[in-house]
Design a protein around this motif. Structure first.
Motif, PDB file in Angstrom:
ATOM      1  N   VAL A 105       0.832  -1.208   0.000  1.00  0.00           N
ATOM      2  CA  VAL A 105       0.000   0.000   0.000  1.00  0.00           C
ATOM      3  C   VAL A 105       0.864   1.255   0.000  1.00  0.00           C
ATOM      4  CG1 VAL A 105      -1.774   1.259   1.286  1.00  0.00           C
ATOM      5  CG2 VAL A 105      -1.839  -1.243   1.168  1.00  0.00           C
ATOM      6  N   GLY A 106       1.978   1.199   0.709  1.00  0.00           N
ATOM      7  CA  GLY A 106       2.850   2.360   0.807  1.00  0.00           C
ATOM      8  C   GLY A 106       3.941   2.101   1.828  1.00  0.00           C
ATOM      9  N   ARG A 107       4.599   3.177   2.201  1.00  0.00           N
ATOM     10  CA  ARG A 107       5.678   3.072   3.185  1.00  0.00           C
ATOM     11  C   ARG A 107       5.523   4.188   4.205  1.00  0.00           C
ATOM     12  NH1 ARG A 107      12.187   2.908   1.776  1.00  0.00           N
ATOM     13  NH2 ARG A 107      12.883   2.080   3.814  1.00  0.00           N
ATOM     14  N   ARG A 108       5.556   3.820   5.467  1.00  0.00           N
ATOM     15  CA  ARG A 108       5.413   4.802   6.525  1.00  0.00           C
ATOM     16  C   ARG A 108       6.677   5.644   6.651  1.00  0.00           C
ATOM     17  NH1 ARG A 108       3.184   1.381  11.617  1.00  0.00           N
ATOM     18  NH2 ARG A 108       5.397   1.634  12.091  1.00  0.00           N
ATOM     19  N   ALA A 109       6.547   6.766   7.354  1.00  0.00           N
ATOM     20  CA  ALA A 109       7.690   7.652   7.543  1.00  0.00           C
ATOM     21  C   ALA A 109       8.822   6.974   8.304  1.00  0.00           C
ATOM     22  CB  ALA A 109       7.240   8.917   8.276  1.00  0.00           C
ATOM     23  N   ASP A 110       8.471   5.982   9.154  1.00  0.00           N
ATOM     24  CA  ASP A 110       9.512   5.286   9.923  1.00  0.00           C
ATOM     25  C   ASP A 110      10.184   4.165   9.139  1.00  0.00           C
ATOM     26  OD1 ASP A 110       7.583   3.318   9.873  1.00  0.00           O
ATOM     27  OD2 ASP A 110       7.210   3.297  12.025  1.00  0.00           O
ATOM     28  N   GLY A 111       9.780   3.977   7.874  1.00  0.00           N
ATOM     29  CA  GLY A 111      10.434   2.990   7.026  1.00  0.00           C
ATOM     30  C   GLY A 111       9.688   1.685   6.855  1.00  0.00           C
ATOM     31  N   TRP A 112       8.714   1.393   7.728  1.00  0.00           N
ATOM     32  CA  TRP A 112       7.945   0.157   7.603  1.00  0.00           C
ATOM     33  C   TRP A 112       7.020   0.231   6.391  1.00  0.00           C
ATOM     34  CZ3 TRP A 112       8.395  -4.330  10.249  1.00  0.00           C
ATOM     35  CH2 TRP A 112       9.117  -4.324  11.444  1.00  0.00           C
ATOM     36  N   HIS A 113       6.939  -0.858   5.637  1.00  0.00           N
ATOM     37  CA  HIS A 113       6.028  -0.931   4.509  1.00  0.00           C
ATOM     38  C   HIS A 113       4.643  -1.365   4.979  1.00  0.00           C
ATOM     39  CE1 HIS A 113       9.876  -0.988   2.375  1.00  0.00           C
ATOM     40  NE2 HIS A 113       9.209  -0.570   1.316  1.00  0.00           N
ATOM     41  N   GLU A 114       3.614  -0.709   4.468  1.00  0.00           N
ATOM     42  CA  GLU A 114       2.232  -1.056   4.768  1.00  0.00           C
ATOM     43  C   GLU A 114       1.726  -2.038   3.715  1.00  0.00           C
ATOM     44  OE1 GLU A 114       0.026  -0.043   7.110  1.00  0.00           O
ATOM     45  OE2 GLU A 114       1.148   1.505   8.189  1.00  0.00           O
ATOM     46  N   LEU A 115       1.127  -3.131   4.171  1.00  0.00           N
ATOM     47  CA  LEU A 115       0.706  -4.206   3.280  1.00  0.00           C
ATOM     48  C   LEU A 115      -0.769  -4.531   3.474  1.00  0.00           C
ATOM     49  CD1 LEU A 115       3.654  -6.678   4.059  1.00  0.00           C
ATOM     50  CD2 LEU A 115       3.600  -4.925   2.282  1.00  0.00           C
ATOM     51  N   GLU A 116      -1.354  -5.175   2.476  1.00  0.00           N
ATOM     52  CA  GLU A 116      -2.627  -5.878   2.590  1.00  0.00           C
ATOM     53  C   GLU A 116      -2.418  -7.244   1.959  1.00  0.00           C
ATOM     54  OE1 GLU A 116      -6.525  -3.226   2.409  1.00  0.00           O
ATOM     55  OE2 GLU A 116      -5.260  -2.926   0.650  1.00  0.00           O
ATOM     56  N   SER A 117      -2.740  -8.294   2.684  1.00  0.00           N
ATOM     57  CA  SER A 117      -2.427  -9.635   2.182  1.00  0.00           C
ATOM     58  C   SER A 117      -3.444 -10.649   2.683  1.00  0.00           C
ATOM     59  CB  SER A 117      -1.020 -10.049   2.638  1.00  0.00           C
ATOM     60  OG  SER A 117      -0.704 -11.355   2.201  1.00  0.00           O
ATOM     61  N   LEU A 118      -3.866 -11.500   1.771  1.00  0.00           N
ATOM     62  CA  LEU A 118      -4.653 -12.675   2.147  1.00  0.00           C
ATOM     63  C   LEU A 118      -3.680 -13.823   2.355  1.00  0.00           C
ATOM     64  CD1 LEU A 118      -7.282 -14.265   2.567  1.00  0.00           C
ATOM     65  CD2 LEU A 118      -7.354 -14.619   0.076  1.00  0.00           C
ATOM     66  N   VAL A 119      -3.659 -14.362   3.556  1.00  0.00           N
ATOM     67  CA  VAL A 119      -2.697 -15.379   3.961  1.00  0.00           C
ATOM     68  C   VAL A 119      -3.406 -16.710   4.190  1.00  0.00           C
ATOM     69  CG1 VAL A 119      -1.059 -16.038   5.772  1.00  0.00           C
ATOM     70  CG2 VAL A 119      -1.156 -13.678   4.987  1.00  0.00           C
ATOM     71  N   ALA A 120      -2.783 -17.786   3.745  1.00  0.00           N
ATOM     72  CA  ALA A 120      -3.277 -19.135   4.032  1.00  0.00           C
ATOM     73  C   ALA A 120      -2.085 -19.988   4.468  1.00  0.00           C
ATOM     74  CB  ALA A 120      -3.956 -19.743   2.809  1.00  0.00           C
ATOM     75  N   PHE A 121      -2.380 -21.160   5.024  1.00  0.00           N
ATOM     76  CA  PHE A 121      -1.325 -22.011   5.577  1.00  0.00           C
ATOM     77  C   PHE A 121      -1.442 -23.436   5.046  1.00  0.00           C
ATOM     78  CE2 PHE A 121      -1.647 -18.484   8.424  1.00  0.00           C
ATOM     79  CZ  PHE A 121      -0.341 -18.248   8.838  1.00  0.00           C
ATOM     80  N   SER A 122      -0.289 -24.062   4.884  1.00  0.00           N
ATOM     81  CA  SER A 122      -0.247 -25.467   4.508  1.00  0.00           C
ATOM     82  C   SER A 122      -0.535 -26.326   5.730  1.00  0.00           C
ATOM     83  CB  SER A 122       1.125 -25.826   3.933  1.00  0.00           C
ATOM     84  OG  SER A 122       2.116 -25.753   4.957  1.00  0.00           O
ATOM     85  N   ARG A 123      -0.693 -27.614   5.513  1.00  0.00           N
ATOM     86  CA  ARG A 123      -0.898 -28.523   6.646  1.00  0.00           C
ATOM     87  C   ARG A 123       0.414 -29.138   7.130  1.00  0.00           C
ATOM     88  NH1 ARG A 123      -6.411 -31.510   4.358  1.00  0.00           N
ATOM     89  NH2 ARG A 123      -7.707 -29.632   4.456  1.00  0.00           N
ATOM     90  N   GLY A 124       1.440 -29.034   6.334  1.00  0.00           N
ATOM     91  CA  GLY A 124       2.746 -29.567   6.715  1.00  0.00           C
ATOM     92  C   GLY A 124       3.772 -28.451   6.770  1.00  0.00           C
ATOM     93  N   GLY A 125       4.968 -28.766   7.235  1.00  0.00           N
ATOM     94  CA  GLY A 125       6.029 -27.773   7.331  1.00  0.00           C
ATOM     95  C   GLY A 125       7.093 -28.226   8.306  1.00  0.00           C
ATOM     96  N   ASP A 126       7.588 -27.296   9.106  1.00  0.00           N
ATOM     97  CA  ASP A 126       8.568 -27.633  10.133  1.00  0.00           C
ATOM     98  C   ASP A 126       7.852 -28.238  11.347  1.00  0.00           C
ATOM     99  OD1 ASP A 126      10.427 -26.470   8.461  1.00  0.00           O
ATOM    100  OD2 ASP A 126      10.503 -24.575   9.554  1.00  0.00           O
ATOM    101  N   ALA A 127       8.638 -28.818  12.242  1.00  0.00           N
ATOM    102  CA  ALA A 127       8.088 -29.389  13.476  1.00  0.00           C
ATOM    103  C   ALA A 127       8.935 -28.906  14.647  1.00  0.00           C
ATOM    104  CB  ALA A 127       8.087 -30.912  13.422  1.00  0.00           C
TER     105      ALA A 127
END
Length: 291
Positions: free
Chosen positions: A20-42
């Motif tokens: 979306v943009g970048r804040r004055a402090d340097g952090w980037h502003e995002l919008e994201s749809l996130v999903a997760f797998s059923r496997g990965g690390d343990a």
């Protein structure tokens, strides 16, 4: 009696990622749809043992210095927020690729916080757990719940969990690490400015599958072009996935270099996986369901 607790640390996939943009402090502003797998690390925890971390697994060698691992950072932040916290010895089985855009380190840290919450009789959504997650890293809060949802800001704003239609996915990493900071630097968004790339499509509960996929296709990963300039192989992965029979669409996850494709059915995904590994035996390729 020694108490051992175990948690999985699934891959985080950004189905969309709008910068979306970048804040004055340097952090980037995002919008994201996130999903997760059923496997990965343990991750496992030996409760009340001295705080430490051991790591093994196929991608353990790429996980960096133990002392800098997000699992230990999360544990220390937990101890800062929970008086007389019970900690312990962690053991991580590392399977997800590193610096890959699938939130592996963040998911590991989130699993550590869930384990510590259980060991201390807390719920995972306890404000003290949330505070430790936010201190540990931008992606850690969304990984604590490990459920599909919208996230925004720099990762601290979380929408309600979403029941997504079945998502048959193939996740592919060409085994080329790509650091998030380098991709953001390549994008060159000035502090205090908005990108103006366009709004995120509306994603809400109860969407019909057809409407959901139509909205998903209207989304983007705004980091994709910058990632392809830094690592042209990302474009190769996207081209291979996009050409697979039965694919709905392909997109990069996070800051790359991992890409994913959603398929119409499991058979199409399995055939694509076999063909991709035959042509590119060095790539990391996993089929999974996302949710």
């Amino acid at each position: 009696m020694t108490l051992f607790l175990r948690e999985r640390a699934p891959a985080k996939i950004n189905l969309t990622l709008h910068v979306v943009g970048r804040r004055a402090d340097g952090w980037h502003e995002l919008e994201s749809l996130v999903a997760f797998s059923r496997g990965g690390d343990a991750l496992s925890l030996e409760v009340d043992a001295p705080l430490r971390l051991t790591v093994e697994g196929p991608t353990a060698a790429q996980a960096g210095e133990i002392g800098d691992n997000l699992v230990l950072r999360a544990a220390r932040h937990f101890a800062e927020n929970v008086e007389s916290a019970r900690l312990g010895a962690f053991h991580l089985v590392k399977r997800l690729p590193v610096a890959a855009g699938v939130g592996g380190g963040s998911s590991d840290a989130a699993a550590a916080l869930r384990l510590l919450a259980r060991a201390n009789g807390l719920e995972a959504d306890d404000p003290r757990v949330r505070a430790a997650a936010e201190k540990t890293g931008a992606d850690v809060p969304v990984c604590v719940g490990a459920k599909a949802r919208m996230m925004s800001g720099f990762g601290e704003k979380l929408g309600a969990p979403l029941d997504l239609p079945p998502l048959v996915a193939l996740i592919v990493n060409p085994r080329e690490p790509l650091e998030t900071r380098r991709v953001f630097a390549q994008m060159n968004v000035a502090p205090g400015t908005a990108t103006g790339y366009g709004p995120h499509p509306a994603i809400g509960p109860g969407m019909a599958p057809g409407d959901f996929f139509e909205a998903l296709r209207k989304g983007r990963n705004d980091m994709e072009a910058a990632a392809c300039r830094l690592a042209p192989i990302v474009g190769d992965v996207l081209a291979v996935l996009s050409a697979a029979p039965g694919v709905r669409f392909a997109r990069m996850s996070g800051s790359g270099a991992t890409c994913f494709a959603l398929f119409r059915d499991c058979k199409s995904a399995a055939r694509a996986k076999k063909a991709i590994l035959r042509a590119n035996p060095g790539w990391w390729v996993k089929s999974c369901m996302l949710g």
